[in-house]
Design a protein around this motif. Sequence first.
Motif, short mmCIF file in Angstrom:
data_model
loop_
_atom_site.label_atom_id
_atom_site.label_comp_id
_atom_site.label_asym_id
_atom_site.label_seq_id
_atom_site.Cartn_x
_atom_site.Cartn_y
_atom_site.Cartn_z
N CYS A 50 1.07 -1.15 -0.11
CA CYS A 50 0.06 0.04 0.09
C CYS A 50 0.88 1.16 -0.31
CB CYS A 50 -1.03 0.22 1.38
SG CYS A 50 -1.90 1.65 1.57
N VAL A 51 0.63 2.33 -0.92
CA VAL A 51 1.43 3.50 -0.85
C VAL A 51 1.68 4.38 0.06
CG1 VAL A 51 1.90 3.25 -3.54
CG2 VAL A 51 -0.11 4.62 -2.65
N VAL A 52 0.32 4.06 1.03
CA VAL A 52 -0.69 4.76 2.07
C VAL A 52 0.27 4.32 3.67
CG1 VAL A 52 -2.29 6.07 3.74
CG2 VAL A 52 -1.98 6.62 0.66
N CYS A 53 0.01 2.87 3.27
CA CYS A 53 0.27 2.79 4.59
C CYS A 53 2.06 2.18 4.90
CB CYS A 53 -0.61 1.00 4.96
SG CYS A 53 -2.19 1.68 5.16
N GLN A 54 2.67 1.62 3.59
CA GLN A 54 3.77 1.21 3.52
C GLN A 54 4.70 -0.01 4.04
OE1 GLN A 54 6.80 5.06 3.88
NE2 GLN A 54 5.38 6.11 2.11
N HIS A 55 3.67 -0.08 5.01
CA HIS A 55 4.28 -1.48 5.95
C HIS A 55 3.07 -2.97 5.37
CE1 HIS A 55 1.58 0.26 8.52
NE2 HIS A 55 1.45 -1.45 9.38
N GLU A 56 1.91 -2.25 5.29
CA GLU A 56 1.49 -3.27 4.90
C GLU A 56 0.31 -3.12 3.05
OE1 GLU A 56 -2.88 -3.16 7.54
OE2 GLU A 56 -2.16 -0.85 7.45
N ALA A 57 -0.07 -5.24 3.17
CA ALA A 57 -0.40 -5.52 1.33
C ALA A 57 -1.52 -4.68 1.35
CB ALA A 57 -0.56 -6.81 1.70
N ILE A 58 -2.28 -4.46 0.26
CA ILE A 58 -3.11 -3.87 -0.23
C ILE A 58 -4.13 -4.74 0.39
CG2 ILE A 58 -2.53 -2.33 -1.61
CD1 ILE A 58 -3.04 -4.47 -4.04
N ASP A 96 9.13 1.40 -8.66
CA ASP A 96 9.46 -0.74 -7.52
C ASP A 96 9.28 -0.72 -6.10
OD1 ASP A 96 10.98 -1.08 -9.82
OD2 ASP A 96 12.18 0.12 -9.62
N PHE A 97 9.29 0.83 -5.16
CA PHE A 97 8.25 0.09 -4.49
C PHE A 97 7.15 0.25 -3.94
CE2 PHE A 97 6.87 1.95 -0.44
CZ PHE A 97 7.31 1.46 0.75
N VAL A 98 6.09 0.08 -5.01
CA VAL A 98 5.15 -0.70 -5.05
C VAL A 98 4.82 -2.49 -4.39
CG1 VAL A 98 4.33 -0.98 -7.36
CG2 VAL A 98 2.69 -0.14 -5.62
#
Length: 168
Positions: A50-58, A96-98
């Motif tokens: 997730c591009v908002v949470c950054q530590h969680e999968a969508i 790539d961060f996604v």
Amino acid sequence: MKRVLLIAIAALGLIGSPVFAQEPPPAPDRPLPDAAQEARAQALFDGIRCVVCQHEAIADSPAVIAADMRQLVREQVAAGRTDAQIEQDLVRRYGDFVLFQPPVRLGTWLLWFGPVALMAAVLALLLLRSRGRRAEAAPLTAEEEARLADIVAGDGLRPDPDAKPSDH
């Protein structure tokens, strides 16, 4: 009196404004009608960050953008695109961060090998510093040796007043 009332109303408005500024909850997910396609989409969700949470999968994120990304993945799965094509599209959009496992290439070498290189550098530095600290003690002079012999023999020691008979 009017001034106090206006100040009170303004304060209540400021206190309540964060409630109104929150992002609305995402629309509920609509799974794909084909169970095989939905299972494939779910498998893809676990590898996309997730591009908002950054530590969680969508798959686990409650953010609205995560819901949008899940819907986008479902649409592309339904359209018949391969997993690689879907991931490439997401990388094109978000970088790539996604991906939880970004590809190894020149731009991601630091991401992949940076922590290992940093640990190796710290270990090498610690080893070099520990080797440099090994200094040999200077030998005792004749006077120091004589003083040490007197101390060991017990001539220059005074008895401990708190010592028990068993300590002597």
